[in-house]
Design a protein around this motif. Sequence first.
Motif, PDB file in Angstrom:
ATOM      1  N   TYR A 170       0.813  -1.219   0.000  1.00  0.00           N
ATOM      2  CA  TYR A 170       0.000   0.000   0.000  1.00  0.00           C
ATOM      3  C   TYR A 170       0.844   1.267   0.000  1.00  0.00           C
ATOM      4  CZ  TYR A 170       0.594  -1.141   4.998  1.00  0.00           C
ATOM      5  OH  TYR A 170       1.100  -1.514   6.213  1.00  0.00           O
ATOM      6  N   ILE A 208      -4.700  -5.784   1.746  1.00  0.00           N
ATOM      7  CA  ILE A 208      -5.874  -6.433   1.178  1.00  0.00           C
ATOM      8  C   ILE A 208      -6.022  -6.137  -0.308  1.00  0.00           C
ATOM      9  CG2 ILE A 208      -7.408  -4.540   1.873  1.00  0.00           C
ATOM     10  CD1 ILE A 208      -8.221  -8.339   1.692  1.00  0.00           C
ATOM     11  N   GLU A 209      -5.624  -4.948  -0.762  1.00  0.00           N
ATOM     12  CA  GLU A 209      -5.731  -4.639  -2.189  1.00  0.00           C
ATOM     13  C   GLU A 209      -4.816  -5.531  -3.020  1.00  0.00           C
ATOM     14  OE1 GLU A 209      -7.874  -2.855  -3.650  1.00  0.00           O
ATOM     15  OE2 GLU A 209      -8.744  -1.699  -1.992  1.00  0.00           O
ATOM     16  N   SER A 224      -6.708 -10.324  -1.773  1.00  0.00           N
ATOM     17  CA  SER A 224      -8.010 -10.639  -2.356  1.00  0.00           C
ATOM     18  C   SER A 224      -8.466  -9.579  -3.343  1.00  0.00           C
ATOM     19  CB  SER A 224      -9.047 -10.817  -1.238  1.00  0.00           C
ATOM     20  OG  SER A 224      -8.779 -11.991  -0.496  1.00  0.00           O
ATOM     21  N   GLY A 225      -8.117  -8.317  -3.096  1.00  0.00           N
ATOM     22  CA  GLY A 225      -8.478  -7.268  -4.040  1.00  0.00           C
ATOM     23  C   GLY A 225      -7.907  -7.528  -5.422  1.00  0.00           C
ATOM     24  N   TYR A 285     -12.581  -9.764   0.536  1.00  0.00           N
ATOM     25  CA  TYR A 285     -12.273  -8.359   0.266  1.00  0.00           C
ATOM     26  C   TYR A 285     -13.318  -7.436   0.878  1.00  0.00           C
ATOM     27  CZ  TYR A 285     -11.250  -4.146  -2.476  1.00  0.00           C
ATOM     28  OH  TYR A 285     -10.948  -2.860  -2.871  1.00  0.00           O
ATOM     29  N   ALA A 286     -14.595  -7.777   0.697  1.00  0.00           N
ATOM     30  CA  ALA A 286     -15.667  -6.948   1.248  1.00  0.00           C
ATOM     31  C   ALA A 286     -15.624  -6.918   2.772  1.00  0.00           C
ATOM     32  CB  ALA A 286     -17.027  -7.465   0.772  1.00  0.00           C
ATOM     33  N   LYS A 330     -11.955  -4.856   3.748  1.00  0.00           N
ATOM     34  CA  LYS A 330     -11.655  -3.491   3.300  1.00  0.00           C
ATOM     35  C   LYS A 330     -12.028  -2.438   4.352  1.00  0.00           C
ATOM     36  CE  LYS A 330     -12.008  -0.255  -0.526  1.00  0.00           C
ATOM     37  NZ  LYS A 330     -12.497  -0.020  -1.909  1.00  0.00           N
ATOM     38  N   HIS A 341      -9.283  -2.263   6.901  1.00  0.00           N
ATOM     39  CA  HIS A 341      -8.121  -1.558   6.361  1.00  0.00           C
ATOM     40  C   HIS A 341      -8.339  -0.044   6.371  1.00  0.00           C
ATOM     41  CE1 HIS A 341      -4.866  -0.443   3.701  1.00  0.00           C
ATOM     42  NE2 HIS A 341      -5.702  -0.056   2.751  1.00  0.00           N
ATOM     43  N   LEU A 342      -9.513   0.390   5.938  1.00  0.00           N
ATOM     44  CA  LEU A 342      -9.792   1.825   5.885  1.00  0.00           C
ATOM     45  C   LEU A 342      -9.782   2.450   7.270  1.00  0.00           C
ATOM     46  CD1 LEU A 342     -12.611   1.887   3.166  1.00  0.00           C
ATOM     47  CD2 LEU A 342     -10.194   2.500   2.898  1.00  0.00           C
TER      48      LEU A 342
END
Length: 312
Positions: free
Chosen positions: A79, A270-271, A274-275, A295-296, A299, A302-303
Amino acid sequence: MRVTVFGSGGLGGYFGALLARAGHEVTFVARGSHLEAMRARGLQVHSVHGDFHLHPVRATDRPEEAPPADLVLYAVKTYHIPETVEALPRLLGPEGVVLTTQNGVEAPDQVAAVVGAERTLAGAVWVVSRIEAPGVIRQESAFRRIVVGELDGRLTPRAQAIARAFAEAGTEGEATAEIRKVLWTKFLFIASIGGVGSVVRLPVGAWREVPETRALLEQAMREIEAVARAEGVILDPDAVPQTMAFIDHLASGATASMQRDVEAGRPLEIEAMSGAVVRLGQRHGVPTPAHAFIYAALKPVHLQALQRAGVA
């Protein structure tokens, strides 16, 4: 060899320290308290393979201060690639190359888009190491392996020379003509166990024998296998059963690195995990429902971590 370690955390700090101990001219790019400790006290390595202390070390938070490098060991988290990759061309000497070390399968192409494929080597790394305290690296695994290869599949003298430098420094270093296959085989393991473990948030021994959860894990692996095939990378026919068997033999208390990041409240890769599976699946029309779910679910975690860190 002149080496710039861009990202001096557990991975970069450890492998860079080994190269420095072996006599290479290494500059560490770091930041914050870790940088200040390295400047003041050097870099201390506590390892199952033997402790050692580098002092003094050359360390900076300004990459442009590093001398032109023969090798840039690019070891930032995935990231952080968008904010750092543009600095790479300025770090390279006339014949210098960047070696990617990130999890996932996208980093080599992200780097190649900036510095050129001819100046990019892809690396797959297996090691358990972390910053234990500012200026201190803790390396905990019996394995410390790095495989390097050219993006075009050639087995070149420079890839062999870099692999040999790592081997002479004490690691298991190897050059390969199949780096894409190596990266995707590792990805099949790390993205699947990391994703499922991060959702379950229990050690692997608590969930690998639960039929429903085991089925989710295997489905996640099969999705990666299918996406790899769509990308033109053919994995070994037994890649999934071999990876399942490897997971079955992990210590019952084992957790993946992304799961540990979840539990520590740190940002996630995650990006790149699975992203990436979801994005590449969509590009090729390959269904990826297991990774879409992972991912759902992760995410927002992560945010939230990015917000706490003041990044988002």
